[in-house]
Design a protein around this motif. Structure first.
Motif: not given
Length: 468
Positions: A419-438, A461-468
């Protein structure tokens, strides 16, 4: 016999009633964890941030007799240099106006110097050449450099210290910070040293080059054509990718750990990090400084201002964004480091002192921490091994103090780890997705001029991922 056994039984029962049972220790409620995070957050904003932006008081002309860097005098020079406007290589502003202004200041410095103790030679060198940069041939013609040799009388040392910056600017930019503030810093350092009865061993070459922005031409021209180049054994390069703050030491060496000894000893306001060196040299940042050229011939330091980076190479790189205190911070450091390096015994034979990489970082701008890369590896492996050992000890202790088997504890640990690894991956992926949209909507670096936007755009987005 029966009465005796009954009596003993009654006594045991009575004594058991009088035993005080140990109550389990009260646990701290889970919501106190938020207070713990809040404490460290407040500590960060109360101590780290203020220390980051703290600048020394600017010296005035009243302090001129103390032999210290005078920010007021440097600021006046910067006023005239920045008001010339954009100084693109090849234009009148760069080749005539900026050049003449710097030469005028240098002649005034030479006239006021202690001529019984120091020699100052001023020269304008024009050079042409070419070199391969990446996949293309980089050519230049008639690039102008101002070369100043500053030495003590009758100096016999044939090893020089090179101090470099550039007076040209990017198209459309007045270049007050990049690199006007560094040029006037060099002028003031020369002025102070030449009027102070403090001798030094090695001659100093102040190179004010007129061709950095369009291909690092000035530095290359000096190293390949000038007669002093072969004597230069270490370099202090001054740059800017921001405006109005402290300068950071973001490159050192390469592979000359002894240099950090001098930075630690002489930098009055240390700000340095090996992390910046790793990031910059990895190629992630598509940029270069003259240090790229110089480091092929000699070791040294690469300094740059970086705060308010959104003004870099824009019309906003103007004088009004640079406080006198910022010049004082840079001037204090560079003056002290130049004095120290000009007496460095290592300059006589830098090849003999070539060694491994060093890890370095400052602590709140108060002192510098440094240690060899081998020590850093040992520390990292040691901490990692201790962490793994403590995890297994904790799992064993949990199993021994409960009815759950060790296998059950290990299974639950693996689940939590996944679960921690999934949260870590999401914490990287979500900010990248935000940057891509912008980026898709042409809003790249939206946060650059308003850093607080990073909290909403990327931290949340990182905090949301960490709370996953």
């Amino acid at each position: 016999m029966g009465d005796k056994e009954q009596l003993m039984s009654d006594e045991c029962l009575e004594s058991s009633k009088n035993v005080v049972r140990k109550q389990p220790a009260a646990k701290v409620p889970w919501y106190f964890a938020n207070g713990f995070l809040l404490f460290w957050g407040l500590l960060f904003f109360a101590v780290v941030i203020p220390r980051m932006y703290k600048l020394p008081q600017a010296n005035t002309m009243e302090d001129a007799k103390k032999g210290v860097f005078i920010a007021e005098r440097a600021y006046k020079n910067l006023y005239h240099l920045a008001n010339i406007g954009p100084k693109v290589t090849g234009t009148e502003e760069n080749e005539v106006q900026a050049l003449n202004f710097i030469l005028k200041e240098l002649e005034a410095i030479k006239a006021a110097s202690l001529q019984d103790l120091f020699d100052i030679e001023i020269e304008v060198a024009q050079s042409s050449g070419a070199w391969v940069r990446g996949t293309y041939l980089n050519m230049y013609q008639g690039v102008q450099n101002i070369v100043v040799k500053f030495s003590t009388k009758n100096s016999t040392s044939e090893t020089y210290l090179l101090v470099n910056s550039h007076f040209d600017s990017g198209p459309g930019s007045p270049g007050a910070a990049d690199a006007g503030c560094m040029v006037v810093t060099m002028l003031e350092v020369l002025r102070v040293m030449s009027t102070t009865r403090q001798r030094f061993d090695h001659p100093i070459i102040f190179l004010l080059n007129g061709g950095e922005e369009l291909g690092l031409h000035g530095g290359h021209a000096f190293m390949t054509t000038h007669r002093y180049a072969k004597y230069c054994k270490a370099v202090i390069n001054l740059e800017a990718a921001g405006s109005g703050g402290k300068e950071v030491l973001f490159q050192s060496g390469p592979r000359h750990a002894w240099l950090m000894k001098y930075y630690k000893k002489f930098a009055k306001h240390p700000l340095a990090t090996a992390m910046a060196e790793e990031i910059y040299q990895s190629g992630i940042i598509p940029s270069n400084t003259d240090f790229t050229t110089f480091s092929k011939y000699m070791p040294g330091f690469d300094f740059a201002q970086f705060i308010n980076g959104y003004v870099y190479h824009t019309k906003y790189d103007a004088l009004d964004r640079i406080p006198r205190e910022s010049l004082q911070n840079t001037g204090d450091n560079i003056l002290s480091i130049v004095r120290g390096m000009a007496n460095a015994t290592e300059l006589y034979d830098t090849a003999a002192y070539k060694s491994g990489t060093t890890v370095f970082f400052d602590f709140l701008g108060l002192t510098l921490v440094q240690y060899p890369l081998a020590t850093a590896k040992n520390l990292n492996f040691g901490v990692a091994a201790a962490a793994v050992l403590l995890v297994f000890i904790s799992m064993w202790r949990m199993s021994s103090m409960s009815e759950v088997t060790i296998c059950n504890v290990i299974v639950r640990f693996i689940l939590v780890l996944v679960l921690q690894l999934v949260s870590f991956v999401l914490s990287l992926a979500l900010p990248v997705a935000v940057a891509y949209v912008f980026d898709m909507f042409g809003m790249s670096l939206t946060y650059y001029s308003t850093p607080w936007l990073m909290i909403c755009l990327y931290v949340c987005p990182i905090l949301c991922s960490a709370s996953y």
